[in-house]
Motif scaffolding. Structure first.
Motif, mmCIF file in Angstrom:
data_model
loop_
_atom_site.group_PDB
_atom_site.id
_atom_site.type_symbol
_atom_site.label_atom_id
_atom_site.label_comp_id
_atom_site.label_asym_id
_atom_site.label_seq_id
_atom_site.Cartn_x
_atom_site.Cartn_y
_atom_site.Cartn_z
ATOM 1 N N GLU A 135 -53.054 -24.245 -41.523
ATOM 2 C CA GLU A 135 -53.933 -23.474 -40.628
ATOM 3 C C GLU A 135 -54.942 -24.006 -39.893
ATOM 4 N N THR A 136 -55.571 -24.721 -40.969
ATOM 5 C CA THR A 136 -56.854 -25.694 -40.329
ATOM 6 C C THR A 136 -56.539 -26.783 -39.754
ATOM 7 N N LEU B 87 -64.217 -33.507 -40.604
ATOM 8 C CA LEU B 87 -63.153 -32.454 -39.996
ATOM 9 C C LEU B 87 -62.921 -31.353 -40.829
ATOM 10 N N LEU B 88 -63.003 -31.390 -42.141
ATOM 11 C CA LEU B 88 -62.840 -30.216 -43.155
ATOM 12 C C LEU B 88 -63.856 -29.202 -43.149
ATOM 13 N N ASP B 89 -65.413 -29.644 -42.724
ATOM 14 C CA ASP B 89 -66.150 -28.813 -42.919
ATOM 15 C C ASP B 89 -66.648 -28.240 -41.301
ATOM 16 N N LYS C 144 -49.735 -32.156 -46.518
ATOM 17 C CA LYS C 144 -48.723 -31.930 -47.818
ATOM 18 C C LYS C 144 -49.374 -32.591 -48.846
ATOM 19 N N ASN C 145 -50.363 -33.429 -48.795
ATOM 20 C CA ASN C 145 -51.229 -33.975 -49.874
ATOM 21 C C ASN C 145 -52.460 -33.098 -50.249
ATOM 22 N N GLY C 146 -52.552 -32.124 -49.572
ATOM 23 C CA GLY C 146 -53.275 -30.943 -50.237
ATOM 24 C C GLY C 146 -54.738 -31.205 -49.753
#
Length: 425
Positions: free
Chosen positions: A345-346, A291-293, A338-340
């Protein structure tokens, strides 16, 4: 005419305080300290205002299963979650598998829903046969995409025919991946929890092997192929490779696969029974990374309400599925943003921009002048406990009951009209 005052919005990746003037369902002006004697004023009190969230995977159960959920209750639940546009699945009775049924279902959605509800058409007749539906006709009747969600398409030829037809009308084909010959009556992931609880397991190969087949077919057909509720590391890797090879593939992941694993199942509690099942911690880490990449394009809830008595049964007897549309943003904001792990935005890109783009939806992706006023107001500063008493959904089947989260939805607007307002200030 409405005036939303003192709302924080994302502006050039910064949270800034703005007033928003809405008229005839459209954002007319965004500025500091707007005034209008003609407008009804809503004071946001510094809460975060976003474009309405978008979910491409919901089950509203009507017609055929109204004891689980109705279009009205499901759409109200969506509004309470901050969603203003969704696409509803076709596993209904009757199944929307021809032009007349699609037309009727779209009319029903519009009549009974409080948000924008698009509709999937079925890939094959009644979701079970090998006979491909009239995809061209259903597309003309308004079907937004096609799927047999809840059932994997077992025959490669059926899937290929459906892909070719979907490609010809430029509509996505979404796949529930499940090779029946590898399920073996399983009720949870084949692993630690199934061994400990002595319950039959489902191998991850039931998902990834069918995905491998479909990606080859999708490349040949030239279709936009969408992977529903991806759950395994191998599946994420297959999608990553396929994208690199130029296959038009998108993928979604559900919040429960991002936040839970089989290690969270400590007893025979069917609130944790969903399909695909909760996988290993290794798989959970892989879907977060995907999901992040951008390998996984979007979040989709797979909101699947059931009757109370159904989910009180054991894993062996209870139906698959959990509710999710009222808790999705809140859980992901709390435990990822919140946990970074990711930025706000993402998260919004994955919950608004990506689904709108992939499914060609007529929904706004940013708060700007001239945009449709589909909006959601969230309290990012105070936490609360998830409880079923406040659910708008008829389904109370969630494994997240009792979790503390931030991001309560304070209000939701559709076409400039308030369709949900929190009763606790």
């Amino acid at each position: 005419m409405q005036l939303i005052k003192n709302a924080k919005i994302l502006w050039n990746n910064q949270l800034v305080l703005r007033d928003i003037l809405i008229d005839q369902g459209i954002i007319q002006k965004i500025s500091n300290h707007l005034e209008s004697k003609a407008a009804t004023v809503f004071d946001a009190k510094g809460a975060f205002l976003s474009t309405g969230l978008v979910d491409v995977h919901v089950h509203f159960r009507e017609p055929g299963f109204e004891y689980k959920e109705t279009i009205n209750s499901g759409s109200k639940a969506a509004a309470r979650g901050g969603f203003t546009t969704v696409i509803a699945m076709p596993n209904l009775n009757p199944v929307p598998d021809n032009e007349e049924k699609i037309t009727n279902q779209i009319a029903r959605n519009k009549q009974n829903g409080v948000i924008h509800i698009e509709q999937y058409g079925a890939i094959s007749n009644n979701l079970t046969s090998t006979q491909v539906t009239n995809i061209k006709g259903m597309s003309a009747a308004g079907a937004k995409a096609f799927t047999n969600d809840g059932k994997g398409v077992q025959t490669a030829n059926t899937m290929l025919q459906a892909m070719v037809a979907a490609a010809s009308v430029n509509k996505p084909l979404a796949a529930h991946l499940e090779d029946d010959t590898l399920v073996h009556d399983g009720v949870m992931n084949e692993g630690k929890a199934s061994t400990k609880l002595e319950l039959p397991g489902i191998t991850g190969l039931a998902e990834s092997s069918q995905l491998a087949r479909d990606l080859v077919l999708a490349k040949a057909a030239g279709v936009h192929y969408h992977v529903a509720h991806i759950s395994t590391k191998e599946s994420v890797e297959l999608v990553r490779i396929a994208k690199h090879e130029g296959v038009h593939v998108t993928a979604e992941v559900s919040p429960h696969h991002l936040l839970l694993s089989e290690e969270d199942i400590n007893s025979d509690n069917a609130m944790f029974k969903m399909n695909p099942p909760l996988r290993t911690q290794r798989d959970r880490e892989a879907v977060i990374a995907g999901l992040l990449d951008g390998t996984i394009d979007m979040v989709a809830t797979d909101h699947a309400p059931h009757g109370k008595e159904e989910k009180q049964k054991s894993f062996r007897e209870a139906p698959f599925g959990i509710t999710g549309i009222e808790t999705s943003f809140q859980l992901l904001y709390t435990y990822l943003v919140k946990n970074g792990v990711m930025t706000l935005e993402t998260l919004l890109e994955r919950m608004v921009t990506a689904p709108v783009s992939a499914f060609h939806l007529q929904a706004p992706t940013s708060i700007e002048e001239g945009a449709r006023a589909d909006l959601a107001l969230f309290d990012l500063d105070n936490n609360y406990e998830i409880d079923t008493e406040s659910f708008e959904s008829m389904g109370k089947n969630s494994p997240f009951i009792g979790w503390k989260v931030y991001g309560k939805t304070l209000a939701t607007w559709v076409d400039g009209e308030i369709v949900y307002k929190d009763n606790v200030k």
